[in-house]
Design a protein around this motif. Structure first.
Motif, mmCIF file in Angstrom:
data_model
loop_
_atom_site.group_PDB
_atom_site.id
_atom_site.type_symbol
_atom_site.label_atom_id
_atom_site.label_comp_id
_atom_site.label_asym_id
_atom_site.label_seq_id
_atom_site.Cartn_x
_atom_site.Cartn_y
_atom_site.Cartn_z
ATOM 1 N N SER A 115 27.858 62.601 60.627
ATOM 2 C CA SER A 115 28.995 63.918 60.395
ATOM 3 C C SER A 115 30.437 63.437 61.264
ATOM 4 O O SER A 115 31.391 63.926 60.572
ATOM 5 C CB SER A 115 28.235 65.318 60.873
ATOM 6 O OG SER A 115 27.168 65.518 59.922
ATOM 7 N N SER A 121 33.042 53.865 56.820
ATOM 8 C CA SER A 121 33.302 54.641 55.532
ATOM 9 C C SER A 121 34.874 54.279 55.358
ATOM 10 O O SER A 121 35.108 54.622 54.045
ATOM 11 C CB SER A 121 33.110 56.049 55.968
ATOM 12 O OG SER A 121 31.732 56.399 56.223
ATOM 13 N N LEU A 144 32.594 60.944 59.552
ATOM 14 C CA LEU A 144 33.407 60.977 58.537
ATOM 15 C C LEU A 144 34.749 61.742 58.970
ATOM 16 O O LEU A 144 35.599 61.346 58.219
ATOM 17 C CB LEU A 144 32.430 62.183 57.559
ATOM 18 C CG LEU A 144 31.472 61.760 56.787
ATOM 19 C CD1 LEU A 144 30.684 62.760 55.883
ATOM 20 C CD2 LEU A 144 31.913 60.324 56.001
ATOM 21 N N PHE A 192 30.855 59.047 50.075
ATOM 22 C CA PHE A 192 29.854 59.900 50.951
ATOM 23 C C PHE A 192 28.129 59.336 50.777
ATOM 24 O O PHE A 192 27.589 59.419 51.828
ATOM 25 C CB PHE A 192 29.931 61.324 50.416
ATOM 26 C CG PHE A 192 28.883 62.162 51.199
ATOM 27 C CD1 PHE A 192 29.343 62.614 52.391
ATOM 28 C CD2 PHE A 192 27.512 62.499 50.602
ATOM 29 C CE1 PHE A 192 28.496 63.616 53.076
ATOM 30 C CE2 PHE A 192 26.883 63.436 51.044
ATOM 31 C CZ PHE A 192 27.067 64.052 52.444
ATOM 32 N N ILE A 231 38.062 59.638 50.289
ATOM 33 C CA ILE A 231 36.561 59.719 50.557
ATOM 34 C C ILE A 231 35.985 60.927 49.504
ATOM 35 O O ILE A 231 35.994 61.742 49.731
ATOM 36 C CB ILE A 231 36.220 60.239 52.042
ATOM 37 C CG1 ILE A 231 36.870 59.327 53.137
ATOM 38 C CG2 ILE A 231 34.703 60.399 52.438
ATOM 39 C CD1 ILE A 231 36.764 60.024 54.432
ATOM 40 N N ALA A 257 36.504 58.774 59.869
ATOM 41 C CA ALA A 257 36.729 57.813 58.510
ATOM 42 C C ALA A 257 38.116 58.457 58.077
ATOM 43 O O ALA A 257 38.864 57.743 57.687
ATOM 44 C CB ALA A 257 35.700 57.823 57.747
ATOM 45 N N ASN A 258 38.188 59.904 57.959
ATOM 46 C CA ASN A 258 39.252 60.497 57.536
ATOM 47 C C ASN A 258 40.549 60.249 58.224
ATOM 48 O O ASN A 258 41.700 59.748 57.716
ATOM 49 C CB ASN A 258 39.042 61.954 57.433
ATOM 50 C CG ASN A 258 40.130 62.609 56.604
ATOM 51 O OD1 ASN A 258 40.261 62.364 55.462
ATOM 52 N ND2 ASN A 258 40.847 63.745 57.115
ATOM 53 N N GLY A 308 32.236 55.538 61.067
ATOM 54 C CA GLY A 308 33.382 56.056 60.570
ATOM 55 C C GLY A 308 34.226 54.753 59.941
ATOM 56 O O GLY A 308 35.185 54.936 58.991
ATOM 57 N N THR A 327 27.901 56.192 52.840
ATOM 58 C CA THR A 327 27.640 56.423 54.302
ATOM 59 C C THR A 327 26.341 57.211 54.455
ATOM 60 O O THR A 327 25.788 57.028 55.486
ATOM 61 C CB THR A 327 28.705 57.730 54.657
ATOM 62 O OG1 THR A 327 29.946 57.159 54.242
ATOM 63 C CG2 THR A 327 28.921 57.729 55.926
ATOM 64 N N SER A 381 36.062 53.181 51.560
ATOM 65 C CA SER A 381 36.768 53.905 50.810
ATOM 66 C C SER A 381 37.857 53.254 50.212
ATOM 67 O O SER A 381 38.324 53.286 49.019
ATOM 68 C CB SER A 381 37.706 54.890 51.550
ATOM 69 O OG SER A 381 36.670 55.805 52.269
#
Length: 881
Positions: free
Chosen positions: A409, A112, A412, A445, A440, A415-416, A109, A448, A116
């Motif tokens: 999964s 990512s 992510l 993706f 992202i 990461a958000n 995360g 990642t 970004s």
């Protein structure tokens, strides 16, 4: 007869196969009963033992099917079965699964989220057609070709007319400009651009048209193009707005176009655009203030464009030697130029989270190795039943891959969340190099996914290869899973992973410590003024109303007088470029007894236009002489004040008070020096103050100024009162950027604070993961050596001896890791040199302190396993086998 023989042979074969299946079932049953008894001997009750055996049975049933069928019908079928079994296995070990997934989610995360930002700022192409052909052109010194200096108007016109490498070239200048909205002027960021601006970028308008060459001629009707955001927020997204009038600086302008929502220009914010009129006159011959962008012709390389623009710059130096002597020009790719200041910091942050991901993966690899010990008999029986080593490796790799993909999964989502937190750390007014949204997207993706697959294979393959090296005969003859797979080489491998974790954590901690030390030194710098109780605001006067210098001078003086009368105001003044906002002017000068100054050959200094009582308001001490007062105005002799840096460089050991100077920029020559002021930071807090000449706004009035108001109490309570005072002088005067000087000071160090905060967060996570790694290895070592510890205690070893033995293992691992980390630090921390302020990347105190902290923290993580070892009962331990 032939048919009868075939039937008989088939029945015999079926009987033999069925007999083999029964024998295999009996072997599996015997093994599982033995495994259940063994687990009950280890202290489990029968229910717990049966639950554990049931997990092993699921694995062995798959192996049994493999032996019976002689192989899967296809690779896809094989992988699918392995995947189902891996999912069932992870579901039945929730503790291990949760820890591994959260560890991976943190590493993936963080990577990512940072990628970004890197993608949005550095990798994503600029949002224009064929962006690789877009370049920026700057003036530069012959002594420093990488210098990026704004451009003189005549030089730009020569570049545009004489160069052969560019399809089109445009100039622009930005700043706040007053736009009339609903009958009131509002100061908004705007660009004055030459007519070629939009054709260079190649972006068509959403409505209407863009500029054409005729728009750059004097005497044309005034025109304006709106941004999409301004069109929607202030003009109600009126589709029929083309052709309507609006006031820009109190002059009617016709709206001729609206740009698309996605349109912007790197590093230069603008809400609307007006055409720039450039003519070869005296105004164009003085000063440098333009930013130039160009589009290369198809097939022209960057080196060819640089040679071309250098030859034109040589021509301009010949025709205007007084202005261009020792000056040249250089070309840079537009994306590289726009992201110059953030490129290295972002790559450093990406490398930091890369280390964090490696630490997380090493932690998970260690978990896989330790869990492999509990699956010791399962893997031995698999091999005994005919599973090849490659088949076992495949199954273990599929398990690792599934674990990493689930971690991705969750990562992510992390990461958000992390991306929103990162963007929240950036001040709203911070000048980001690009205005496109940081999201992202597909590239993030893909990055990642590829990073996950690579780390899953790289860190899953090592445990898989190690765990697949089993001698079934030896393994099944052992009474405990603590031998074989759990000994020797595997223990060394687990320790190697831990050493790598701690070494990488040390590198991250060193980077964070260096940034922290650098930041503390930066904010401890004396800026040369007192920011407390100060309010600042920006005003831009209308050239149509205040074109006369006397009227403009009196207007600013009336505003300051009215603000000073406001209750709660201690003093007030103005400056044309506020400190620590990254802007300053420059000018050549010469003493009155020397030849007249020339732009190219004379010494130069920075200059700032200030109001009366500026230094009193800012709290900057006057060293000698006096500062500007209200009695200094347009009708009195021109005056100047210089700073200490000016005296040190140009008049050391001399009294400059009373000295007369000719300053290139101002027409009010000569100016007499009446004071010397303490050095103050103007561009950035980390920059050494440069020689500066201060001129009076009453004698050299500007069209714009930043007002500074010192309050007697809370400055925020004075903001509206100061605006009201301005509007009492002129109700139509727009006021913008109203904020405290403390916030200006804070925003000026936002970039190093952002980098420091992230590195501290990453270092903290890395240390926590390293502690978990050391704890896991030492704890597993204690469980493996339970019998040995029992024997030692039975033979008279004290509890402290046992604790010392356990802690010694952690100390040795940590010491080796710190030594390796320091070796890498001398190479890697040098990359941070340009990010540090008054701190060496090899500062001995920081190296020692950080190493000591990591050593203590890593060793302390073995305290709990050591206390558990101290409580070992020798009678229980000796029955453990």
């Amino acid at each position: 007869m032939s048919l009868l023989r075939n039937i008989t042979s088939g029945l015999r074969s079926l009987f033999r196969k069925e007999q083999a299946n029964r024998e295999l079932d009996e072997e599996l049953g015997e093994y599982l009963e033995m495994a259940a008894d063994e687990k009950m001997k280890q202290g489990m009750n029968r229910k717990e033992a049966l639950r554990a055996v049931r997990l092993e049975r699921g694995s062995l049933e798959i192996t049994k099917e493999v032996v019976r069928s002689g192989g899967w019908e296809s690779l896809v079928d094989t992988l699918w079965r392995d995947l189902l079994f891996a999912a069932r296995l992870l579901r039945k070990t929730p503790g291990f699964t949760l820890v591994a997934i959260l560890t991976l989610a943190l590493g993936i995360g963080a990577n990512s989220a940072i990628f970004s930002v890197v993608n949005a700022m550095l990798l994503r192409p600029l949002p224009y057609p064929e962006p690789d052909r877009l370049v920026r052109i700057w003036e530069a010194s012959l002594k420093d070709s990488d210098m990026r200096n704004v451009v003189g108007p005549l030089n730009f016109m020569d570049w545009r007319d004489r160069s052969r490498s560019f399809e089109a070239m445009a100039a622009m200048s930005g700043g706040d400009t007053n736009l009339n909205i609903d009958g009131r002027p509002v100061a908004l960021p705007a660009l004055t651009a030459s007519p070629e601006f939009f054709s260079v970028l190649g972006v068509p308008p959403l409505l209407g048209r863009t500029f054409v060459p005729e728009d750059g001629l004097s005497g044309r009707e005034n025109e304006v193009i709106l941004s999409y955001q301004l069109w929607r927020s202030q003009f109600g997204a009126d589709p029929s707005i083309i052709g309507k009038k609006t006031l820009v600086n109190d002059i009617p302008h016709t709206i001729i176009g609206v740009m698309p929502e996605s349109f912007s220009f790197p590093k230069l914010k603008s809400q609307f655009w007006i055409p720039m009129v450039l003519e070869r006159d005296d105004k164009a011959a003085r000063g440098r203030w333009l930013t130039v962008v160009a589009r290369l012709k198809p097939g022209v390389s960057l080196s060819q464009a640089r040679q071309d623009i250098a030859s034109v710059a040589k021509y301009t130096a010949q025709v205007r030697p007084d202005f261009n002597y020792n000056w040249t020009a250089n070309v840079f790719p537009m994306l590289e130029d726009a992201t110059l200041n953030v490129r290295r910091p972002l790559w450093v942050l990406l490398a930091a989270v890369g280390f964090l991901l490696l630490i997380a993966c090493a932690n998970v690899a260690n978990l896989l190795l330790m869990r492999g010990t509990s699956r010791y008999r399962e893997l031995a029986v698999r091999t005994a039943l005919g599973a090849t080593r490659s088949r076992v490796v495949q199954q273990l790799l599929v398990e690792s891959l599934l674990l990493f993909l689930v971690g991705m999964s969750v990562g992510l989502f992390v990461a958000n969340f992390g991306l929103h937190a990162l963007l929240a750390l950036i001040p709203q007014d911070a000048p980001l190099p690009r205005s496109e949204p940081v999201t992202i997207d597909a590239r993030v993706f893909l990055f990642t996914l590829l990073a996950t697959l690579f780390t899953a294979i790289a860190f899953g393959l090592v445990p898989a290869l190690r765990l697949s090296r089993i001698d079934p005969q030896e393994a099944l003859s052992q009474g405990s899973p603590r031998s074989g797979v759990g000994s020797g080489a595997q223990l060394l491998l687990r320790r190697s992973f831990v050493v790598a974790e701690v070494a990488l954590a040390l590198l991250l901690s060193l980077g964070a410590a260096l940034m922290l030390r650098s930041f503390t030194r930066l904010i401890a710098v004396d800026p040369g003024f007192s920011s407390e109780h100060l309010v600042t605001m920006h005003i831009w006067t209308s050239p149509s109303h205040y074109s006369d210098k006397l009227k403009r001078s009196q207007y600013f003086q009336h505003i300051l007088t009215e603000i000073r009368r406001t209750p709660g105001v201690e003093s007030a003044s103005s400056i044309h470029f506020l400190p620590l906002e990254g802007s300053m002017s420059g000018s050549c000068f010469a003493s009155l007894d020397q030849p007249p100054p020339e732009t190219a050959g004379s010494p130069d200094a920075r200059f700032l236009i200030i109001g009366s009582d500026y230094f009193k308001t800012m709290g900057t001490p006057i060293v000698a002489g006096r500062e500007f007062e209200d009695r200094d105005h347009l009708e009195t002799p021109a005056l100047a004040i210089v700073n200490r840096a000016f005296v040190r460089k140009f008049s050391p050991n001399q009294n400059v008070i009373g000295r007369q100077l000719n300053v290139c920029w101002t027409v009010n020559n000569p100016v007499q020096v009446i004071g010397v002021v303490t050095d103050a930071r103007q561009l950035e807090l980390q920059d050494t103050p440069e020689p500066t000449i201060f001129l009076s706004n009453a004698q050299t009035p500007m069209y714009f100024a930043s007002l500074v108001v010192r309050a007697q109490g809370d400055p925020r309570q004075l903001m509206r009162a100061a605006e009201a005072a301005i509007h009492r002088v002129d109700p139509d005067q727009a006021v913008s950027q109203v904020r405290t000087m403390d916030s200006v000071l804070s925003d000026s160090v936002s970039s190093p604070r952002f980098q420091m905060t992230l590195l501290l967060v990453f270092a903290s996570i890395a240390l926590a993961l390293a502690m978990i790694g050391v704890y896991g290895v030492v704890s597993h070592s204690v469980s493996q050596r339970t019998q040995e510890i029992g024997v030692r205690v039975a033979l008279g070893a004290r509890s402290l001896d046992v604790a010392r033995m356990v802690l010694q293992e952690a100390l040795i691992l940590s010491t080796v890791a710190v030594a390796l980390g320091l070796g890498g630090a001398f190479a890697l921390t040098r990359l941070m040199q340009t990010l540090l302020f008054e701190v060496s990347p090899t500062d001995p105190a920081i190296l020692f302190a950080t190493s000591a902290v990591v050593l203590v923290v890593a060793t302390a993580s073995a305290i709990f396993p050591a206390s558990r070892a101290m409580r070992v009962d020798p009678m229980v331990a000796l029955r453990y086998e």
